[in-house]
Scaffold this active site. Structure first.
Site, mmCIF file in Angstrom:
data_model
loop_
_atom_site.group_PDB
_atom_site.id
_atom_site.type_symbol
_atom_site.label_atom_id
_atom_site.label_comp_id
_atom_site.label_asym_id
_atom_site.label_seq_id
_atom_site.Cartn_x
_atom_site.Cartn_y
_atom_site.Cartn_z
ATOM 1 N N ALA A 75 -16.052 16.805 -19.006
ATOM 2 C CA ALA A 75 -15.879 18.233 -19.328
ATOM 3 C C ALA A 75 -15.271 18.986 -18.151
ATOM 4 C CB ALA A 75 -17.221 18.844 -19.709
ATOM 5 N N ASP A 99 4.254 2.942 -3.543
ATOM 6 C CA ASP A 99 3.227 3.490 -4.433
ATOM 7 C C ASP A 99 3.341 2.702 -5.737
ATOM 8 O OD1 ASP A 99 1.832 4.853 -6.349
ATOM 9 O OD2 ASP A 99 2.555 6.839 -5.777
ATOM 10 N N ASN A 134 -5.445 -5.189 -6.683
ATOM 11 C CA ASN A 134 -6.656 -4.632 -6.075
ATOM 12 C C ASN A 134 -6.613 -3.114 -5.925
ATOM 13 O OD1 ASN A 134 -9.007 -4.509 -4.019
ATOM 14 N ND2 ASN A 134 -7.234 -3.740 -2.880
ATOM 15 N N ALA A 135 -5.411 -2.529 -5.736
ATOM 16 C CA ALA A 135 -5.329 -1.085 -5.457
ATOM 17 C C ALA A 135 -6.064 -0.299 -6.534
ATOM 18 C CB ALA A 135 -3.867 -0.642 -5.392
ATOM 19 N N GLY A 136 -6.841 0.671 -6.116
ATOM 20 C CA GLY A 136 -7.564 1.485 -7.089
ATOM 21 C C GLY A 136 -8.063 2.749 -6.437
ATOM 22 N N ASP A 185 0.862 -1.193 0.000
ATOM 23 C CA ASP A 185 0.000 0.000 0.000
ATOM 24 C C ASP A 185 0.887 1.228 0.000
ATOM 25 O OD1 ASP A 185 -2.325 1.828 0.443
ATOM 26 O OD2 ASP A 185 -3.359 -0.075 0.801
ATOM 27 N N TYR A 202 -12.413 6.355 -14.475
ATOM 28 C CA TYR A 202 -12.486 5.100 -13.716
ATOM 29 C C TYR A 202 -13.008 3.959 -14.617
ATOM 30 C CZ TYR A 202 -13.812 2.053 -9.748
ATOM 31 O OH TYR A 202 -13.948 1.010 -8.855
#
Ligand code: NAD
Length: 469
Positions: free
Chosen positions: A320, A285, A310-312, A262, A375
């Site tokens: 816009a 990171d 899994n990190a997101g 993490d 995303y």
């Protein structure tokens, strides 16, 4: 996070009030617990003409130790069950509409259906049996992959099973799930982990899904069903909290040594989570350019058997109004970082042959979502990784799959505005959000040594959400 509505309508007063006002009453889902039997109750067996999977089914049912009852359409089951030494009886339909909740699961072998004129067998079984299925019961339909069928009639008939299964998931109430498993010719001895998963409380929030099992290059090794990941090393990104911490917990409970990653600012939480699991904490990171090499170095000569990406993050705004930085960081952390890490770990052989790559996508990546163009792009890209890499990785017996969670109760969903959050929670067949453990258990099924034939799959953990269905 807490679902106060679900808790309220399942209290004695709340249940009475909900009944009198006609409000929906989401079921408290039965989830896997080590102090309760995982498999119990009666399993009703149905079959179409020429069922090709009954033998494999009998093997699994024998090992689960449950009692089966045969529907009149599954005439071959009784003699077969007797040959396998199974406890078995005849299925008796209940009178009237009231669910008597007698059955724990319905299993239908549709593998031999090769023409739409044979669908009456499906009707006869589910018409008789669905209302006898108890709370949190399971429906599993087994077929053959349509694209491998010999002719258009057969392909059409097998493809039709998707519509049936998804509808059963939507019609059934009370925490019942319905899923479809396509088993390739020759993959019959690889169905056990998948069947166990879909019959177990571990799949409490997985419904309306279609999974393909292919012939695996390996197999036949003895499996420790209690701790199947013993001796294996699992890398989990974003492991400090939420879904990642739950994935780490479930994989460790199954016997794996977990290496959790993490960001440095989450080091305290990561260290605490890993300490509890006797795991290893790496404060990196994943988006940093040096991260892939650092991870490979930290894994050293021991390598790794399971990688869970899994990190997101989310940075929601309509395109816009979205800054370039918000666009870039979401794509980079959620997608490009996975690609860079896997390139290095695969190239160096750090991910061992026979290993597992499991990615966390999202139903936003399937359906798209207003305010989430960054995303959804990243999460659809994750699905692209699975689809594009499965065939090449097969040569090294490495599987790659993704979970696509729907609304899961975590920090991420706690920040959604109340009205949208409530809609996200209720717009699915279970009328509730899922728990991190629901995603973690699905990942543990992909990670299982017995899931060698399950690759290139994207399974939604969304309670059969209406989004993108
Ligand atoms: P969360 O925010 O609670 O946890 C994400 C973790 O990833 C955090 O610990 C965070 O510090 C870590 N992380 C973020 N950027 C990182 C980086 N650059 N390097 C290393 N670690 C990093 O979120 P969650 O809800 O547990 O989500 C986990 C995954 O599930 C995410 O990929 C998310 O997109 C996905 N997902 C969640 C939901 C949901 O409803 N919660 C739905 C669909 C998909």
């Amino acid at each position: 996070m807490n679902d106060s509505y679900l808790n309220f309508v399942n209290s004695p007063f709340g249940a009475r009030l909900a009944r009198s006002l006609g409000l929906p009453k989401p079921e408290v889902l039965r989830r896997y617990r080590t102090d309760r039997p995982e498999f119990e109750g009666l399993v009703a067996i149905g079959a179409g003409p020429q069922p090709g999977l009954l033998d494999a089914l009998a093997d699994v049912i024998g090992r689960l130790g449950v009692t089966s009852v045969a529907h009149e359409g599954a005439g071959l089951w009784m003699p077969l069950a007797n040959r396998h030494g199974l406890m078995t009886g005849r299925f008796e339909p209940v009178d009237g509409d009231a669910s008597q909740g007698r059955l724990a699961a319905l299993l239908f072998d549709a593998s031999g259906i090769d023409d739409s004129s044979q669908f009456d067998a499906l009707y006869a079984f589910f018409h008789d049996a669905l209302r006898s299925l108890g709370k949190c019961g399971r429906v599993v339909v087994l077929g053959r992959p349509p694209e491998a069928c010999a002719n258009p009639r057969q392909w059409t008939a097998q493809r039709a099973l998707e519509g049936l299964t998804r509808s059963l998931g939507k019609e059934a109430r009370g925490g019942i799930t319905a899923n479809l498993v396509y088993v390739a010719q020759g993959a019959e001895d690889g169905i056990e982990t998948t069947l166990r998963f879909f019959l177990s409380p571990r799949s409490a929030y997985v419904s309306g899904q279609v999974v393909r099992i292919g012939k695996a290059a390996s197999g036949g090794e003895a499996i420790d069903w209690k701790q199947p990941l013993t001796g294996l090393r699992a890398l989990v990104t974003g492991a400090a909290r939420g879904i990642g911490a739950s994935i780490a917990g479930v994989l460790a409970a199954e016997g794996a040594h977990v290496i959790g990653i993490d960001i440095p600012s989450a080091k305290g939480a990561l260290d605490a989570t890993m300490r509890q699991l006797n795991g290893t904490a790496l404060a990196f990171d994943i988006a940093a350019s040096e991260a892939p090499a650092q991870i490979a170095a930290a894994l050293d000569e021991n390598g790794v058997d399971i990688i869970v990406h899994n990190a997101g993050i989310t940075k929601d705004k309509t395109i816009a109004k979205m800054s370039e930085a918000a666009w870039h960081s979401v794509i980079d952390i959620n997608l490009s970082a996975q690609e860079r890490i896997d390139d290095v770990l695969l190239e160096a052989g750090t991910l061992r042959d026979g290993g597992r790559i499991i990615c966390v996508s999202s139903i936003s990546g399937i359906a798209g979502n207003r305010g989430q163009s960054n995303y959804a792009t990243s999460k659809a890209g994750v699905i692209g990784r699975v689809e594009s890499m499965a065939a090449t990785l097969r040569e090294r017996r490495i599987t790659i799959n993704a979970v696509a969670p729907g609304f899961i109760e975590t920090h991420m969903t706690a920040t959604i505005p109340l009205a949208i959050r409530e809609a996200g929670r209720r717009m699915n067949s279970m009328s509730q959000g899922g728990q991190p453990v629901d995603v973690a258990q699905t990942i543990a099924w992909f990670a299982h040594p017995g899931s060698a034939g399950v690759t290139g799959q994207v399974v939604r953990v969304c309670g059969q959400s209406l989004l993108g269905a």
